[in-house]
Design an enzyme around this catalytic site. Structure first.
Site, mmCIF file in Angstrom:
data_model
loop_
_atom_site.group_PDB
_atom_site.id
_atom_site.type_symbol
_atom_site.label_atom_id
_atom_site.label_comp_id
_atom_site.label_asym_id
_atom_site.label_seq_id
_atom_site.Cartn_x
_atom_site.Cartn_y
_atom_site.Cartn_z
ATOM 1 N N TYR A 33 0.831 -1.198 0.000
ATOM 2 C CA TYR A 33 0.000 0.000 0.000
ATOM 3 C C TYR A 33 0.869 1.253 0.000
ATOM 4 O O TYR A 33 2.070 1.193 0.268
ATOM 5 C CB TYR A 33 -0.949 0.005 1.201
ATOM 6 N N ARG A 52 8.351 4.110 -4.697
ATOM 7 C CA ARG A 52 8.386 3.149 -3.591
ATOM 8 C C ARG A 52 7.368 2.031 -3.800
ATOM 9 O O ARG A 52 7.633 0.863 -3.479
ATOM 10 C CB ARG A 52 8.127 3.855 -2.254
ATOM 11 N N ARG A 100 -7.614 -20.374 -2.288
ATOM 12 C CA ARG A 100 -6.679 -20.228 -1.181
ATOM 13 C C ARG A 100 -5.579 -21.292 -1.236
ATOM 14 O O ARG A 100 -5.836 -22.484 -1.091
ATOM 15 C CB ARG A 100 -7.413 -20.305 0.162
ATOM 16 N N HIS A 102 -1.106 -21.210 -0.345
ATOM 17 C CA HIS A 102 -0.013 -20.338 0.058
ATOM 18 C C HIS A 102 0.886 -19.946 -1.116
ATOM 19 O O HIS A 102 1.350 -18.803 -1.183
ATOM 20 C CB HIS A 102 0.829 -21.018 1.148
ATOM 21 N N LYS A 149 6.574 -1.897 2.017
ATOM 22 C CA LYS A 149 5.373 -1.293 2.612
ATOM 23 C C LYS A 149 4.197 -2.241 2.382
ATOM 24 O O LYS A 149 3.305 -1.998 1.563
ATOM 25 C CB LYS A 149 5.102 0.084 2.022
ATOM 26 N N LEU A 207 11.386 1.412 7.272
ATOM 27 C CA LEU A 207 10.835 1.776 5.969
ATOM 28 C C LEU A 207 11.456 3.090 5.518
ATOM 29 O O LEU A 207 11.621 4.021 6.329
ATOM 30 C CB LEU A 207 9.317 1.936 6.076
#
Length: 285
Positions: A33, A52, A100, A102, A149, A207
């Site tokens: 995000y 970024r 679903r 992994h 992030k 970050l």
């Protein structure tokens, strides 16, 4: 006025905006995000945020959902439709919707994208800065790749909640080496008694904040001495000043750490000046 969100190609009323239950962002926190400040209806430091974003996507091997030019159009349209003059625009990209499992889904699965925007109370933000905030220290408990992030923010949520329960605004993580890394939602800074501004290097453990990067340009222009090095909670508590930086807070002075007053217990002159000068060095688009 109803808030508007952009979800996978459509602008929807927020109450109707939704993603599939098998979106990997929901199932695995498999996404990234960005949060941009909105000021005067314009995005602040958009190119840096997009650079970024691209890095975070590359690190997680998620495809870009659309060209950056188109993404900018979407983000500005969400700001416009929500009539945000001063506030934040939030962008989230996940690996997409798939059964679903992994392991990564097939490359035919398209990334999911969500964009929202909301106003902030400018007067309240300014008053908070005038009073300063309190922080507490908490043990570092996040995964090592905090340079990405990602939306995997549960440790940050727990740290922020601990801060609230202790009457503080922010939490600063302390690593196993005894040094402060960063805040739950901000970068951490101190000002020594001889006027040097100190923050941890972004090479590891934190970050690379966009506000942080711009602020370094501000300090260079103002000839304020900067040291990128670790510092301990004890050094922070004995500092002349302390502050945090983020897109939502810009430069927010810290007046107490773990219940101990920093400096004279009021926002310091260096933090106040950096906050006042910051937007002269920001890019607006």
């Amino acid at each position: 006025m109803s808030r508007i969100a952009y979800v996978n190609g459509r602008y929807r009323n927020l109450r109707d905006a939704c993603v599939n239950v098998e979106d990997r962002g929901y199932q695995f926190a498999d996404g990234v995000y960005e949060v941009c400040e909105v000021r005067g209806r314009k995005l602040v430091d958009f190119p840096r945020h997009m650079a970024r974003l691209q890095r975070s996507l590359r690190e997680l091997r998620i495809a870009e959902p659309m060209p950056l030019s188109a993404l900018g159009i979407v983000m500005r349209e969400v700001v416009r439709r929500n009539r945000v003059i001063y506030g934040l625009v939030y962008l989230q990209v996940t690996r997409g919707v798939a059964r679903r499992d992994h392991a990564f889904p097939p490359t035919t699965v398209k990334p999911s994208i969500v964009v929202t925007a909301r106003p902030l109370n400018y007067a309240k933000n300014q008053q908070t800065a005038a009073n300063g905030i309190k922080v507490v220290t908490v043990p570092e408990n996040r995964w090592p790749r905090v340079d990405i992030k990602s939306v995997s923010l549960l440790p940050n949520v727990l740290a922020k909640q601990e801060a609230r329960e202790k009457g503080a605004y922010e939490a600063w993580y302390v690593g196993s080496d005894g040094f402060i890394t960063e805040g739950a939602s901000s970068n951490a800074w101190i000002v020594t008694k001889d006027g040097r501004v100190v923050t941890r290097s972004a090479e590891s453990g934190i970050l690379a904040g966009i506000t942080r990067a711009v602020l370094m340009e501000v300090m260079e222009a103002l000839q304020i001495r900067l040291e990128e090095r670790p510092f301990t909670p004890a050094e922070a508590r004995e500092a002349a000043e302390a502050f945090v930086t983020s897109a939502s807070q810009i430069v927010m002075p810290v007046v107490a750490i773990d219940g101990q007053i920093v400096g004279n217990g009021r926002p310091g002159a260096v933090a106040r000046r950096l906050r006042e000068e910051f937007h002269r060095f920001s890019a607006f688009s």
